[in-house]
Structures are given as structure tokens and as C-alpha cells.
Design a protein around this motif. Structure first.
Motif, mmCIF file in Angstrom:
data_model
loop_
_atom_site.group_PDB
_atom_site.id
_atom_site.type_symbol
_atom_site.label_atom_id
_atom_site.label_comp_id
_atom_site.label_asym_id
_atom_site.label_seq_id
_atom_site.Cartn_x
_atom_site.Cartn_y
_atom_site.Cartn_z
ATOM 1 N N ARG A 46 -34.310 -14.802 -68.050
ATOM 2 C CA ARG A 46 -34.293 -15.446 -69.698
ATOM 3 C C ARG A 46 -33.718 -14.967 -70.458
ATOM 4 O O ARG A 46 -33.349 -13.783 -70.615
ATOM 5 C CB ARG A 46 -35.716 -16.467 -70.201
ATOM 6 N N THR A 47 -33.767 -16.118 -71.978
ATOM 7 C CA THR A 47 -32.726 -15.367 -73.191
ATOM 8 C C THR A 47 -33.569 -14.653 -73.821
ATOM 9 O O THR A 47 -34.572 -13.841 -73.548
ATOM 10 C CB THR A 47 -32.025 -16.101 -74.219
ATOM 11 N N GLY A 48 -33.290 -13.996 -74.922
ATOM 12 C CA GLY A 48 -33.906 -13.444 -74.889
ATOM 13 C C GLY A 48 -34.654 -14.071 -76.822
ATOM 14 O O GLY A 48 -35.238 -14.426 -78.038
ATOM 15 N N ASP A 49 -34.030 -15.245 -76.520
ATOM 16 C CA ASP A 49 -35.448 -16.316 -77.785
ATOM 17 C C ASP A 49 -36.444 -16.609 -77.162
ATOM 18 O O ASP A 49 -36.873 -16.442 -76.384
ATOM 19 C CB ASP A 49 -34.217 -17.715 -77.542
ATOM 20 N N TYR A 50 -37.074 -16.900 -78.239
ATOM 21 C CA TYR A 50 -38.235 -17.192 -78.966
ATOM 22 C C TYR A 50 -38.710 -18.213 -77.796
ATOM 23 O O TYR A 50 -38.144 -19.257 -78.172
ATOM 24 C CB TYR A 50 -39.026 -16.754 -79.888
ATOM 25 N N ASN A 51 -39.791 -17.852 -76.721
ATOM 26 C CA ASN A 51 -40.484 -19.412 -76.117
ATOM 27 C C ASN A 51 -38.874 -19.759 -75.211
ATOM 28 O O ASN A 51 -39.294 -21.168 -74.562
ATOM 29 C CB ASN A 51 -40.554 -20.330 -76.292
ATOM 30 N N SER A 52 -38.483 -18.750 -74.880
ATOM 31 C CA SER A 52 -37.351 -19.454 -73.475
ATOM 32 C C SER A 52 -37.860 -19.535 -72.799
ATOM 33 O O SER A 52 -38.518 -18.419 -72.252
ATOM 34 C CB SER A 52 -35.854 -18.897 -74.547
ATOM 35 N N PRO A 53 -36.656 -20.214 -71.471
ATOM 36 C CA PRO A 53 -38.135 -20.689 -70.673
ATOM 37 C C PRO A 53 -37.095 -19.411 -69.269
ATOM 38 O O PRO A 53 -35.997 -18.893 -69.403
ATOM 39 C CB PRO A 53 -37.494 -21.987 -69.478
ATOM 40 N N LEU A 54 -38.405 -19.487 -68.460
ATOM 41 C CA LEU A 54 -37.651 -18.866 -67.048
ATOM 42 C C LEU A 54 -36.785 -19.364 -65.853
ATOM 43 O O LEU A 54 -36.623 -20.953 -65.812
ATOM 44 C CB LEU A 54 -38.457 -18.051 -66.385
ATOM 45 N N HIS A 55 -35.837 -19.230 -65.780
ATOM 46 C CA HIS A 55 -34.626 -19.550 -64.448
ATOM 47 C C HIS A 55 -34.772 -18.350 -63.502
ATOM 48 O O HIS A 55 -34.227 -16.978 -63.569
ATOM 49 C CB HIS A 55 -33.487 -19.473 -65.439
ATOM 50 N N PHE A 56 -35.222 -19.646 -62.696
ATOM 51 C CA PHE A 56 -35.450 -18.792 -61.217
ATOM 52 C C PHE A 56 -34.475 -18.734 -60.361
ATOM 53 O O PHE A 56 -33.738 -19.551 -60.457
ATOM 54 C CB PHE A 56 -37.104 -19.154 -60.086
ATOM 55 N N GLY A 57 -34.406 -17.807 -59.650
ATOM 56 C CA GLY A 57 -33.882 -17.215 -58.126
ATOM 57 C C GLY A 57 -34.229 -18.871 -57.167
ATOM 58 O O GLY A 57 -35.333 -18.742 -57.062
ATOM 59 N N ASN A 58 -33.751 -18.021 -55.730
ATOM 60 C CA ASN A 58 -34.593 -19.268 -54.764
ATOM 61 C C ASN A 58 -35.401 -18.273 -53.670
ATOM 62 O O ASN A 58 -35.490 -18.805 -52.382
ATOM 63 C CB ASN A 58 -33.480 -20.021 -53.923
ATOM 64 N N GLY A 59 -35.331 -16.717 -54.034
ATOM 65 C CA GLY A 59 -36.091 -16.261 -53.524
ATOM 66 C C GLY A 59 -35.617 -15.321 -51.959
ATOM 67 O O GLY A 59 -34.520 -15.747 -52.050
ATOM 68 N N THR A 60 -36.052 -14.542 -52.274
ATOM 69 C CA THR A 60 -36.330 -13.737 -50.821
ATOM 70 C C THR A 60 -37.464 -13.734 -49.358
ATOM 71 O O THR A 60 -38.233 -13.626 -50.465
ATOM 72 C CB THR A 60 -35.850 -12.368 -50.695
ATOM 73 N N ARG A 61 -37.496 -14.031 -48.911
ATOM 74 C CA ARG A 61 -38.542 -14.823 -48.039
ATOM 75 C C ARG A 61 -38.380 -13.128 -46.583
ATOM 76 O O ARG A 61 -37.984 -12.376 -46.143
ATOM 77 C CB ARG A 61 -38.507 -15.834 -47.045
ATOM 78 N N LEU A 62 -39.362 -12.261 -47.255
ATOM 79 C CA LEU A 62 -39.802 -10.962 -46.392
ATOM 80 C C LEU A 62 -41.382 -11.428 -45.674
ATOM 81 O O LEU A 62 -41.834 -11.143 -45.829
ATOM 82 C CB LEU A 62 -40.107 -10.234 -47.671
ATOM 83 N N THR A 63 -40.935 -10.720 -44.005
ATOM 84 C CA THR A 63 -41.603 -10.490 -43.176
ATOM 85 C C THR A 63 -41.377 -9.127 -42.686
ATOM 86 O O THR A 63 -40.758 -9.065 -42.308
ATOM 87 C CB THR A 63 -41.357 -11.270 -42.131
ATOM 88 N N VAL A 64 -42.543 -8.413 -42.759
ATOM 89 C CA VAL A 64 -43.144 -7.455 -42.292
ATOM 90 C C VAL A 64 -43.175 -7.284 -40.942
ATOM 91 O O VAL A 64 -45.394 -7.684 -41.096
ATOM 92 C CB VAL A 64 -43.441 -6.523 -43.160
ATOM 93 N N THR A 65 -43.462 -7.058 -39.922
ATOM 94 C CA THR A 65 -43.879 -6.626 -38.564
ATOM 95 C C THR A 65 -44.413 -5.415 -38.371
ATOM 96 O O THR A 65 -44.197 -4.706 -38.643
ATOM 97 C CB THR A 65 -42.977 -7.566 -37.112
#
Lengths: 109, 114
Positions: free
Chosen positions: B95-114
């Protein structure tokens, strides 16, 4: 401790059946409350920011409202494409953004 | 705007191996957050940075987890050694440093540990 609780956990509605999702929170010095939508396999997508009690924001069939203890996301005449998980988050004075566990919404055609 | 970019999208590894997750925030964003998402616990904040400096790592589960941000355009989250209970989707957001600016997410990493 800052906390966000969302209810219900899951909700099934018929297309066109309006309803509301709840987000109750306890936080020291609320700077903002956020609503996000998350589709399967994707990251959360920003919908609204609410700053103070009494504020309302609208986007298409969604309207978010805020009181001193909770927020509601009202869904009017939903369509199947509104099916998703809706997440609520709060930002306190320390810049942390804490999320609730979400409400899984399923709209049946 | 390319958005927040995470890699890899999926990671499958064996218990005890080292795992490194990567994130490129949106250019110009001052804050970077790492979250972990599971069905049981939802989205948990692990750590966040402001201007490449770690501000709060109180959400990091244990010493096996570490995060770095060597410059404004890159961050890593490392797990060493990995355990099956680390299996989750890991999200990076900026997010930017502006007061109350929203988060912008990536699409994630799905981790599987066997």
C-alpha cells in the motif's frame, strides 16, 4: 487486543434475495475499516474503506455501513456473480491491518 | 499497473526443506505486508515493512520463519526448515503511505509441505 469477528461464516441466498453480512470489531483507535472480496485462487480485492461511524459507501449492489462497534455489508438483489468470500479488516493506530475470517457467500441462480 | 507479483504460485516440498517465497510490490508503495491464510485461522498477519524496514514481526510463528526486504521492489519470506503445519496460502500485499490507503494483494503462493 485488536479483534475482528465476521458472521455468518457462510450464507446461501437465492438470486435476488437481499441480505446483510456483519463485521464486529474491537480496536484501539480505529483508523479505517475495509471490505474486501476474495474469489477462489485469487488474492483479496479491495471494495470499500469506511472511516467514521455513520459513514456509508456504495458500489453496484453492495452498500457498506459503519457504527462504533460494527460494520454491515448489505447486498441488494444479488446475482450469482456476487458469490465470493467477503472479508472485513480494521486498521488501528499502529498501521497493522487485521482481518476477520470472512463470510462465504453463495448465490443460487 | 502490473499489481503485486508473487512467485511461485505453487510450491510443494518435503518436510525439512528450505522454502523461499518472493514478492514484488507495486512501484511507489511504501508498505509491504506478508499474510498467511488457512481455513481454520483465516488471514494472519506475519510481518510488515515500511520503507524496507521491518516494523512488526510479532505474527511470525517461530524462528523458522524469516523475512527480508533488501530494496523497495523485492521481498522474500523464508521458512527453514519447513514443516507440514506450514502448509497454507501465503499472500503479499502493498500500500502507499497515504493515511488509510487500502492493501493491494498478490494472488498468493500455495505452499504444501509433505
Amino acid at each position: 487486543e485488536d479483534q475482528v469477528t465476521q458472521s455468518p461464516e457462510a450464507l446461501r441466498l437465492q438470486e435476488g434475495e437481499s441480505s446483510s453480512l456483519n463485521c464486529s470489531y474491537t480496536v484501539s483507535g480505529l483508523r479505517g475499516l475495509f471490505w474486501y472480496r476474495q474469489d477462489p485462487g485469487k488474492g483479496p480485492e479491495f471494495l470499500f474503506t469506511l472511516y467514521s461511524a455513520g459513514e456509508e459507501k456504495e458500489k453496484e449492489r453492495l452498500k457498506a455501513t459503519l457504527t462504533k462497534k460494527e460494520s454491515f455489508l448489505h447486498i441488494t438483489a444479488p446475482k450469482p456473480e456476487d458469490s465470493a468470500t467477503y472479508l472485513c479488516a480494521v486498521q488501528a493506530r499502529d498501521d497493522k491491518i487485521i482481518f476477520g475470517k470472512g463470510t462465504r457467500l453463495h448465490i443460487l441462480p | 499497473d502490473a499489481g503485486v507479483i508473487q512467485s511461485p504460485r505453487h510450491e510443494v516440498t518435503e518436510m525439512g526443506q528450505e522454502v523461499t517465497l518472493r514478492c514484488k510490490p507495486i512501484s511507489g508503495h511504501d508498505y509491504l505486508f506478508w499474510y498467511r491464510q488457512t481455513m481454520m485461522r483465516g488471514l494472519e498477519l506475519l510481518i510488515y515493512f515500511n520503507n524496507n524496514v521491518p516494523i512488526d514481526d510479532s505474527g511470525m510463528p517461530e524462528d523458522r520463519f524469516s523475512a527480508k526486504m533488501p530494496n523497495a521492489s523485492f521481498s522474500t519470506l523464508k521458512i527453514q526448515p519447513s514443516e507440514p503445519r506450514d502448509s497454507a496460502v501465503y499472500f503479499c500485499a502493498s500500500r502507499t503511505g497515504d493515511y488509510n490507503s487500502p492493501l493491494h494483494f498478490g494472488n498468493g503462493t500455495r505452499l504444501t509441505v509433505t
